[in-house]
Structure formats: C-alpha cells, structure tokens
Write a protein that holds these residues in place. Structure first.
Motif, PDB file in Angstrom:
ATOM      1  N   GLU A  36      -5.287 -12.632  17.393  1.00 47.40           N
ATOM      2  CA  GLU A  36      -6.165 -11.649  16.764  1.00 47.40           C
ATOM      3  C   GLU A  36      -5.777 -11.444  15.302  1.00 47.40           C
ATOM      4  O   GLU A  36      -6.620 -11.392  14.417  1.00 47.40           O
ATOM      5  CB  GLU A  36      -6.093 -10.325  17.513  1.00 47.40           C
ATOM      6  CG  GLU A  36      -7.313  -9.461  17.266  1.00 47.40           C
ATOM      7  CD  GLU A  36      -6.964  -7.992  17.165  1.00 47.40           C
ATOM      8  OE1 GLU A  36      -7.747  -7.259  16.577  1.00 47.40           O
ATOM      9  OE2 GLU A  36      -5.886  -7.599  17.648  1.00 47.40           O
ATOM     10  N   THR A  38      -6.953 -14.372  13.091  1.00 45.76           N
ATOM     11  CA  THR A  38      -8.341 -14.445  12.692  1.00 45.76           C
ATOM     12  C   THR A  38      -8.725 -13.290  11.779  1.00 45.76           C
ATOM     13  O   THR A  38      -9.803 -13.298  11.212  1.00 45.76           O
ATOM     14  CB  THR A  38      -9.260 -14.462  13.928  1.00 45.76           C
ATOM     15  OG1 THR A  38      -8.907 -13.355  14.741  1.00 45.76           O
ATOM     16  CG2 THR A  38      -9.106 -15.745  14.700  1.00 45.76           C
ATOM     17  N   GLY A  39      -7.842 -12.337  11.640  1.00 49.07           N
ATOM     18  CA  GLY A  39      -7.975 -11.226  10.690  1.00 49.07           C
ATOM     19  C   GLY A  39      -9.331 -10.619  10.639  1.00 49.07           C
ATOM     20  O   GLY A  39      -9.920 -10.440   9.615  1.00 49.07           O
ATOM     21  N   PRO A  54       1.188 -11.445   5.602  1.00 47.50           N
ATOM     22  CA  PRO A  54       0.263 -11.411   6.747  1.00 47.50           C
ATOM     23  C   PRO A  54      -0.963 -12.303   6.549  1.00 47.50           C
ATOM     24  O   PRO A  54      -1.413 -12.936   7.499  1.00 47.50           O
ATOM     25  CB  PRO A  54      -0.169  -9.946   6.847  1.00 47.50           C
ATOM     26  CG  PRO A  54       0.733  -9.168   5.995  1.00 47.50           C
ATOM     27  CD  PRO A  54       1.432 -10.095   5.061  1.00 47.50           C
ATOM     28  N   LEU A  55      -1.459 -12.362   5.323  1.00 47.14           N
ATOM     29  CA  LEU A  55      -2.661 -13.167   5.101  1.00 47.14           C
ATOM     30  C   LEU A  55      -2.351 -14.658   5.120  1.00 47.14           C
ATOM     31  O   LEU A  55      -3.251 -15.481   5.263  1.00 47.14           O
ATOM     32  CB  LEU A  55      -3.324 -12.777   3.776  1.00 47.14           C
ATOM     33  CG  LEU A  55      -4.049 -11.435   3.807  1.00 47.14           C
ATOM     34  CD1 LEU A  55      -4.551 -11.066   2.421  1.00 47.14           C
ATOM     35  CD2 LEU A  55      -5.208 -11.456   4.793  1.00 47.14           C
ATOM     36  N   ARG A  99       3.367  -6.825   2.861  1.00 45.02           N
ATOM     37  CA  ARG A  99       2.248  -6.187   3.547  1.00 45.02           C
ATOM     38  C   ARG A  99       0.918  -6.905   3.336  1.00 45.02           C
ATOM     39  O   ARG A  99      -0.009  -6.688   4.085  1.00 45.02           O
ATOM     40  CB  ARG A  99       2.104  -4.720   3.094  1.00 45.02           C
ATOM     41  CG  ARG A  99       3.162  -3.790   3.628  1.00 45.02           C
ATOM     42  CD  ARG A  99       3.212  -3.736   5.163  1.00 45.02           C
ATOM     43  NE  ARG A  99       1.947  -3.436   5.810  1.00 45.02           N
ATOM     44  CZ  ARG A  99       1.509  -2.217   6.091  1.00 45.02           C
ATOM     45  NH1 ARG A  99       2.226  -1.178   5.762  1.00 45.02           N
ATOM     46  NH2 ARG A  99       0.363  -2.051   6.700  1.00 45.02           N
ATOM     47  N   VAL A 100       0.808  -7.716   2.288  1.00 44.07           N
ATOM     48  CA  VAL A 100      -0.486  -8.348   2.015  1.00 44.07           C
ATOM     49  C   VAL A 100      -0.384  -9.877   2.049  1.00 44.07           C
ATOM     50  O   VAL A 100      -1.001 -10.531   2.890  1.00 44.07           O
ATOM     51  CB  VAL A 100      -1.067  -7.880   0.662  1.00 44.07           C
ATOM     52  CG1 VAL A 100      -2.409  -8.560   0.403  1.00 44.07           C
ATOM     53  CG2 VAL A 100      -1.241  -6.372   0.660  1.00 44.07           C
ATOM     54  N   ASP A 132      -7.243 -13.621  -2.186  1.00 44.04           N
ATOM     55  CA  ASP A 132      -7.904 -13.058  -3.361  1.00 44.04           C
ATOM     56  C   ASP A 132      -6.873 -12.271  -4.178  1.00 44.04           C
ATOM     57  O   ASP A 132      -6.262 -11.327  -3.675  1.00 44.04           O
ATOM     58  CB  ASP A 132      -9.031 -12.141  -2.861  1.00 44.04           C
ATOM     59  CG  ASP A 132      -9.801 -11.511  -3.995  1.00 44.04           C
ATOM     60  OD1 ASP A 132      -9.473 -11.785  -5.171  1.00 44.04           O
ATOM     61  OD2 ASP A 132     -10.736 -10.750  -3.697  1.00 44.04           O
TER      62      ASP A 132
END
Lengths: 296, 366
Positions: free
Chosen positions: A292, A295-296, A215-216, A211-212, A191
């Motif tokens: 883990e 699957t966030g 990782p996503l 940081r965003v 998003d």
C-alpha cells in the motif's frame, strides 16, 4: 442507400470484432514466449525433478520426492550461504547505490544521461570477463592486497581472493546497476516542489529526506533490492572465480549437478527448492515493506 | 476586524522588503523593490507573467536567495535564513501535497515538526480541515481528492501552523472559472476569520481586486504602483497600471494650463489639477469606459462615430472613432427597451473632469 447501409453495418461489425480481438492479438507474442520459454521448461524441469536414474541407465519418472529431501538435507549449507551472500551484497549495493542515484537524480543536471551511461558501462563487457578482472585485481600479488598488507589491514600472508568477502564484493559489483537504475528512476520522479513544501513546513534537510524523499523512493528501493537479490542468490560465477568450494553457493551445486555429474533430477529439485525459497523471501519482504505504501 | 487590527498609529509591519533584487544570470527578475506589508492585510502582488511577482514571493518564503537587499519578517531580518526557519507558510501553485501521506498527516506535518502532539495535534488538524470545509476527509490520500479539494488541503496545511504571513503563489490558477470565483470569496472569508496577513500572487486583476485590500502592481521586476483597489482603478499612476487594471481610454494630450490639456486634434479638456502633478508638455489622459456618457451633458465633450457596438446584456459596449483616437465606451442597460446605436451613427461623448486621470504617455507612442 440500403446497400451502403448494409455494407456499412458489416464493416462496423468487423471493426467491433477487431477491436475486441486487438488486446489479445497484442498479448499473443508475449504469451507465446511465456508458454514456449517458461511454462514448457518449467513443466519439463518439474517432471525431471521427480525422476530417478542416471545418464547411463536413463531416467524414469517415479514421483521421487526423495530428490527434494536430499536436496535440502545435503545442501542446506549452500542454500543458506546463497541467501546470506545475496542478502549482504544487496544491502551493500543499496548503501552504495542510494547516494549515487540521489546525486545523479538531483545534482546530475545536464550530465544525468552520461552518468547513467557510466553506471551501465560495465555491461558492455561480458559478465565472465568482468569477474575475471576482479580475480586479477584481488589476486595475491595484486595491488589491492599489497596495499592492504602494507597498512596492516591484512596480515603478511593474508589474502582477498578465495574469501567470502571477495565473493560478496564480486556479486555486489556485478549487480550494482540493477540497484542504481530503479533507484534513480524513483528519485528522479520526485517533484522538487514537495521538498520546498517540506522546508516550508519547518522540516530541515535531513528531516525532509526522511519524511519525504525516502518514503517516495521506496518503490525504487523495493524494485532495486529484488532485481539484485533474486539473480544474486542463484549466481555461481563469482563463487567459482573469486572463491573456493568453501564459498560455493547453491548455483555452483546446481551447475555441477547439471553439467558435471549429470544428475538431472537432483539438479532440478535443487532449482525448485531455490525458487521456492526466493519466493517465500520475496513475499515476506513485500509484506514487510507494504504494497500500500509503495503505490502511495 | 477592528478587534484584531491594531490602531493605525501603531500598525505592525509583517513583511518589509528593502531594495530587494534578484538576478538570474543576465535577467533581472526583481529590480530593487522596497515594500511594507502591514499586519492583517490581504495583500496582492499583481502583474503579467515574468514581472517578478512570484520570484518576490519565493524570496519571502526562503525558496530563492536574493541577489541584493533585505527581507524582514516583523523586526527580524530573515534574508539569509532557510525556509524552514521562517515563520511563513506557503500555498504552492501545484499544491505540493505529500502523495504518500494521508490528508491528516499532510496537515499535521508542520505541527509535528514544532512538537505538537496528541489531542492538541488532533484538535488543531481537525479545526483546520473544518475551516476549509473538508471535515471527514482526513484518512484519504491527496490523489483521491479533486483539484479544488487539494487546493483547500494545501491551504489548511499552511494555516494550521498560524504563521506570521501566509504566502499564496497563484493558488487558484489550476481551478476552473466557477470554482475559482467561489474560492476567491472563500479565501477572503478565511482571511477575515483567521486575521493572518495573506500575500497573494496573481496575474488576474479581477482576482486581485476581488480579494485584496492592498495591491502592488509589478511590471518588469519593478513596482508600478501600490495602493487599494480603488486607488489603482480611479487613480492609476502609470499607463501600464491604467491598462492592466481594468480598461482605460488613453488619449495623448499637451498640458495647456492648470487643470487643462489640449488633445492632439485641438479639443480642450478639463482635468483635476492634482492629477497633472505639475507635469508639462506631453501627457496621456485616461477615462474609464463606463464613465463616458453618450450625448452632451458633462463638461468635457468629444464628437465621434460609432465604429462597433456590442450588446452584452448588462451593458452595451461601443468603440467610437474620434479625431483624438478610438474610444471605448460602456453603457449600463439600466432602463428597459434600451436600443444600441448602430455602427456609423454620429454621436457626442461627454465626461466629468473629475473622472479623468493623467499619466506619462506610454512608451512607443509618438
């Protein structure tokens, strides 16, 4: 009235039973496929791997575990080389694909689908022909070698074909779309508001990425690296066409055992060892990246 | 409040918009607006969707580049600065919580970027969670929380940084009515507690009235009126504000003298001279439904017939047909045994001249 109620109840029972059966019916074709094309061949392969004999005298089942011991002692070089080539190719593919997927996902605009089509366009040509094309491109008289010699990256008699680099390059090229597509999917889902939020919280562009975005996109990295690494480890076409026996991977050994030497038990044992090695590598990788977080 | 707010003579302006314009291709989203937002205010940007209120907010936050004009935060011109260099924080409409981070890390995100570490970081994050009433959830992931809780986390994540200005982009839009009412009061309490300037974008006039102490009503990219909720309700400056903020009866009239207008069918009506502001010719005069009384008793009188009546407990609402047009009237049921007038009954309406305001006639009326 009573008759209607009775038949209604009956219909209800039938409907209920159908509803309970529905998931299994939907599963059935897939399960049948798995049994016929996965479980049965695996069982067959497993028994073969424990046989001894030859094509002339026939094979007999004899719990021949020595096939496995021989597979490892004789061909550990090819095993390690397979893992090494596939690992390097996967790493290169990741480094090349990430910016590409990122660009398509965030900057592709209305051309997104066209770019994705271009990424998978090589698949319209068969694997063998694509790899043969690379043989031509990297050939000693070819343009790439000529230019590299002219600018003294290669010596006057340096070559590209028949080197590890050529094999790794070939693998990277052939499996690149398997890396790009999952990366694209995971990046495309992010998003854009989350990046706004990161900027709002004083994160510069590089920091927001680290940081965003990164990782996503890890689920995409995970899927892409596995989809590249696993088939690349078992590949034999690239080593055969772009390399020499010095570059042979375990796929080449298995292929020649099966098709040229008809040593089926040994080939089957090699296949199982390869499978086990990949399984261990994938499990270690999964542990490292952490399910883990994925699957966030 | 008084301890925080500076005396009026030395008011600090936290946000100043100077002739701000934003164009998207051919569409002018924000059309040359200028605005001062004073420190410590709960400020609402109110308007229908597409009026430019959100775009204005996004420009203050640095997410949209203005086509023209300047934005100041305090003394500083931030017009060209990226959002991460602006001392504002935003609560987004979709909350935009980081799904891969725990609640603690979500709230700590801005603090970490600014170098807060260790016990100080922990204390401030926990304080912020306490402020929004969600202590004890710091190890959860955003998707494990309800919409209302996520909304509070988004608020905590922004407030924890003690920004100069907090921007709220329709943050209550996704909540159900009951939760929304509760959050409105909660937001107001929090704003009083922290004393930070809030700029809140909403299309809900009731929400703006409930929370804000200053409201700017926007329409088609322009500011229609700025003022306190009372100003907007009692003295709307335009026909748009009169009908967007609450319900208004607008009747066409002609100025017939100082403090005097004639309705279209000929009735003379007294209005405060100030509201005419020197207007002559056609005007529209407005009266709020609850300021009209059934029966004669006030100076301005109009006869009519009940077209419809609706009893809604606390009040009864009437639509009354008059020669000057249809008029909506709201009567408080403050006495026992109140009975509604039935449709078709004739009656007289009256109201105090002081309750009347005059605006330019809305466009499209004859």
């Amino acid at each position: 009235m009573a008759a209607v109620g009775h038949s209604g109840r009956l219909a209800g029972v039938v409907r209920g039973r159908r509803r309970r059966l529905a998931p299994y019916l939907l599963l059935a074709p897939g399960m049948a496929w798995l049994v016929v094309f996965f479980i049965v061949p695996m069982y067959y392969l497993a028994t073969t791997s424990l046989q001894h004999g030859s094509l002339e005298i026939g094979y007999t089942f004899s719990w021949a575990w020595s096939n496995y011991a021989d597979a490892i002692t004789t061909y550990h070089t090819q095993f390690l080389r397979s893992l090494e080539y596939a690992g390097i190719a996967t790493a290169i593919a990741l480094v090349v694909s990430y910016p590409l997927a990122y660009w398509i996902a965030f900057r592709g605009g209305r051309w997104k689908n066209l770019f994705l089509l271009l990424v998978i366009a090589p698949f319209f040509v068969t694997y063998l022909i694509r790899t043969l094309a690379w043989e031509t491109i990297l050939a000693d008289g070819g343009p790439v070698v000529g230019i590299l010699r002219d600018i003294h990256v290669l010596g006057p008699d340096g070559r590209l074909l028949a080197t590890s680099s050529a094999v790794i390059a070939g693998i990277t090229y052939n499996f690149l779309p398997f890396m790009v597509l999952p990366l694209y999917v995971s990046l495309e889902q992010i998003d854009a508001r989350l990046l706004d939020a990161a900027h709002d919280l004083y994160a510069s562009r590089p920091w927001s990425f680290l940081r965003v975005t990164l990782p996503l996109s890890l689920p995409g990295v995970f899927a892409g690296t596995l989809l590249t690494f696993i088939p690349a480890t078992g590949d034999f076409i690239n080593a055969q066409l772009l390399g020499t026996p010095q570059q042979y991977m375990i796929g080449n050994v298995i292929q020649s055992k099966f098709l040229q030497l008809t040593d089926y038990p040994q080939a089957a044992a090699l296949s199982f060892v390869l499978m086990a090695a990949i399984l261990v590598a994938v499990l270690a990788y999964t542990r490292l990246l952490g399910t883990e977080r994925l699957t966030g | 409040m008084t301890a925080i707010t500076a005396p009026p003579s030395a008011t600090v302006v936290d946000v100043r918009l100077e002739r701000l314009t934003k164009r998207f291709d051919d569409v002018v989203a924000v059309d040359d607006i200028s605005l001062d937002i004073e420190h410590g205010r709960f400020f609402a940007l109110l308007g229908p969707s597409g009026c430019g209120k959100s775009t204005s907010l996004l420009m203050i936050g640095g997410f949209e580049e203005p086509t023209a004009g300047r934005i100041y935060l305090g003394e500083r011109d931030v017009s060209g600065l990226p959002s991460y260099k602006r001392d504002v924080n935003t609560v987004f409409q979709s909350y935009a919580l980081f799904p891969h981070l725990s609640i603690f890390e979500n709230v700590a995100f801005g603090l970490r970027r600014r170098g807060t570490r260790g016990d100080e970081l922990k204390r401030r994050v926990l304080d912020a969670l306490e402020l929004v009433g969600l202590s004890g959830l710091e190890r959860r992931r955003p998707r494990q929380l309800s919409g209302g809780q996520q909304q509070r986390i988004a608020l905590a994540r922004a407030l924890v940084n003690h920004p100069r200005v907090l921007l709220l982009d329709e943050p209550l839009g996704a909540l159900d009515l009951k939760l929304r009412k509760q959050m409105q009061l909660e937001l107001k309490r929090i704003q009083h507690e922290v004393g930070i300037t809030f700029v809140h974008v909403t299309h809900d006039q009731e929400e703006a009235m409930t929370m804000a102490d200053q409201i700017v009503v926007m329409n088609s990219g322009r500011i229609e009126q700025a003022g306190t909720p009372t100003d907007l309700y009692e003295k709307p400056a335009t026909a748009f504000v009169a009908s967007f903020v609450g319900v208004s009866n607008l009747l066409l009239a002609t100025v017939s003298g100082p403090g005097q207008v004639r309705l279209s069918e000929g009735t003379e009506v007294s209005v405060p001279a100030a509201t005419l502001a020197g207007r002559t010719g056609e005007v529209a005069i407005g009266i709020r439904p609850e300021k009209i009384r059934l029966g004669a008793g006030e100076l301005n009188v109009l006869a009519g017939t009940v077209a419809e009546s609706a009893y809604i407990g606390v009040s009864t609402q009437y639509i009354v047909d008059t020669p000057a047009g249809s008029v909506s009237v709201c009567v408080q049921n403050d006495r026992p045994g109140a009975t509604a007038l039935a449709a078709g009954e004739r009656l007289t309406l009256s109201w105090d001249p002081e309750s009347t305001f005059a605006v330019e006639p809305p466009e499209g009326t004859p």
